[in-house]
Enzyme design. Structure first.
Site, PDB file in Angstrom:
ATOM      1  N   LYS A  52     -21.071   4.522  23.329  1.00 16.40           N
ATOM      2  CA  LYS A  52     -22.237   4.043  22.577  1.00 16.40           C
ATOM      3  C   LYS A  52     -23.274   3.453  23.532  1.00 16.40           C
ATOM      4  O   LYS A  52     -24.473   3.725  23.418  1.00 16.40           O
ATOM      5  CB  LYS A  52     -21.797   3.007  21.535  1.00 16.40           C
ATOM      6  CG  LYS A  52     -21.019   3.629  20.394  1.00 16.40           C
ATOM      7  CD  LYS A  52     -20.235   2.637  19.542  1.00 16.40           C
ATOM      8  CE  LYS A  52     -19.331   3.385  18.574  1.00 16.40           C
ATOM      9  NZ  LYS A  52     -18.416   2.533  17.819  1.00 16.40           N
ATOM     10  N   GLN A  96     -17.080  -3.631  16.457  1.00 21.09           N
ATOM     11  CA  GLN A  96     -16.138  -2.541  16.719  1.00 21.09           C
ATOM     12  C   GLN A  96     -14.803  -2.810  16.024  1.00 21.09           C
ATOM     13  O   GLN A  96     -14.213  -3.882  16.197  1.00 21.09           O
ATOM     14  CB  GLN A  96     -15.943  -2.397  18.244  1.00 21.09           C
ATOM     15  CG  GLN A  96     -15.076  -1.237  18.661  1.00 21.09           C
ATOM     16  CD  GLN A  96     -15.681   0.130  18.333  1.00 21.09           C
ATOM     17  OE1 GLN A  96     -16.874   0.366  18.548  1.00 21.09           O
ATOM     18  NE2 GLN A  96     -14.878   1.029  17.799  1.00 21.09           N
ATOM     19  N   ASP A 119     -23.691   0.513  11.071  1.00 23.63           N
ATOM     20  CA  ASP A 119     -22.492   1.310  10.807  1.00 23.63           C
ATOM     21  C   ASP A 119     -22.375   1.621   9.311  1.00 23.63           C
ATOM     22  O   ASP A 119     -21.470   2.322   8.891  1.00 23.63           O
ATOM     23  CB  ASP A 119     -21.244   0.517  11.243  1.00 23.63           C
ATOM     24  CG  ASP A 119     -20.438   1.258  12.291  1.00 23.63           C
ATOM     25  OD1 ASP A 119     -20.810   2.394  12.620  1.00 23.63           O
ATOM     26  OD2 ASP A 119     -19.434   0.692  12.775  1.00 23.63           O
TER      27      ASP A 119
END
Ligand code: NAD
Length: 284
Positions: A52, A96, A119
């Site tokens: 990322k 994460q 997300d």
């Protein structure tokens, strides 16, 4: 069989993003900023976070990885997320997953301001996606739709099976494919007659998290298979939920490879979401 590689899809998404932000520096606009929170030292998470950060760099986005100790308390983590919510330089926040067991995942995710939830994991953003009014879409499912479109695979009117009902892949994928006018059926671990049923579908998206569980002959001849699974066994190559795709296979008409398929587009969609979140915040 056609291999549905993710790289060209990702390159197209990245090219579109670059074209959109090309004039921003001249206009004095800062490029989007993504903050990634990584709790603990999970090796797979380290790999994903690295990918990322590298794609941010390639696009000119600024990014930071905030590494927090595995033993951080839930309240300390929530306070860190809140700092990022209040920081006007931050456009996107990604926590994460997975988080250590002592942290309640839903509580942590809900702390992210929906406008910065790139997300698409907060209840607010999931709701917007379901009603077809999303600024950001869940990265993996949105990337799958992009793969199908890039390779000119007709979705509208097709019988599509989604196998696996997780909150990050299967369940949102059902909504996105339905919005593309597919006739979608969701299968999961309690579904009866799965192996017979899946032989009747034109497109099958597999996200069950079991290495090489399906083989090509389990699907209808000529079917298109999207393999979402990623499995890392020490000393072995990455595998998917479906037996490895090979170009000279004649049973299926197309399959996405692992690695090099869905995972690649997932990260590109995260960049797309970061850009959308940035633009939306500046307009509000
Ligand atoms: P999960 O473990 O949260 O959910 C698995 C789902 O599969 C469950 O709904 C379960 O009911 C269903 N299932 C399990 N066994 C089944 C069976 N035999 N038959 C039918 N259904 C069954 O998984 P997840 O988070 O959705 O991840 C699935 C896979 O995709 C994993 O390998 C994960 O690593 C991978 N993944 C990849 C990406 C990417 O970007 N490529 C992103 C997320 C997850």
């Amino acid at each position: 069989m056609k291999l549905l590689k993710g790289q060209p899809v990702s390159e197209k998404i990245q090219a579109d993003i670059k074209a959109e932000i090309a004039s921003w520096p001249q206009k004095g606009l800062a490029l989007p900023h993504l903050s990634v929170i990584l709790v603990g030292k999970d090796p797979a998470s380290e790999v994903y976070v690295g990918h990322k950060a590298r794609m941010c760099e390639a696009l000119g986005f600024s990014s930071e990885v905030i590494r927090l100790d595995e033993k951080i308390s839930q309240n300390e983590l929530l306070a860190k997320i809140d700092d990022l919510n209040k920081n006007s330089k931050v456009d996107g926040i990604l926590v994460q997953l997975p988080l250590p067991k002592h942290i309640h995942e839903r509580t942590a995710l809900e702390k992210i301001a929906p406008g910065k939830d790139v997300d698409c994991l907060t209840k607010t953003n999931i709701g917007s996606m379901v009603v077809g009014d999303a600024i950001v879409k869940p990265c993996t499912p949105a990337g799958i739709v992009e793969i199908l479109k890039y390779y000119d695979i007709k979705i509208a009117g097709k019988k599509v099976a989604v196998i696996g009902r997780s909150q990050i892949v299967g369940t949102p994928l059902v909504h996105l494919l339905t919005q593309e006018n597919a006739t979608v059926t969701l299968f999961h671990s309690k579904s009866e007659n799965l192996m017979q049923e899946i032989k009747t579908f034109d497109i099958v998206c597999v996200a069950i998290g079991k290495s090489e569980y399906f083989k090509q002959a389990d699907f209808k001849q000529g079917a298109i298979v999207i393999d979402v699974g990623i499995h890392r066994a020490e000393g072995h190559k990455l595998t998917g939920d479906v037996v490895k795709a090979v170009e000279n296979d004649t049973w299926l008409s197309a399959q996405s490879p692992v690695p090099g398929g869905v995972g690649v587009t997932t990260i590109a969609m995260l960049m797309q979401n970061t850009l959308q979140a940035c633009k939306a915040r500046r307009q509000s």
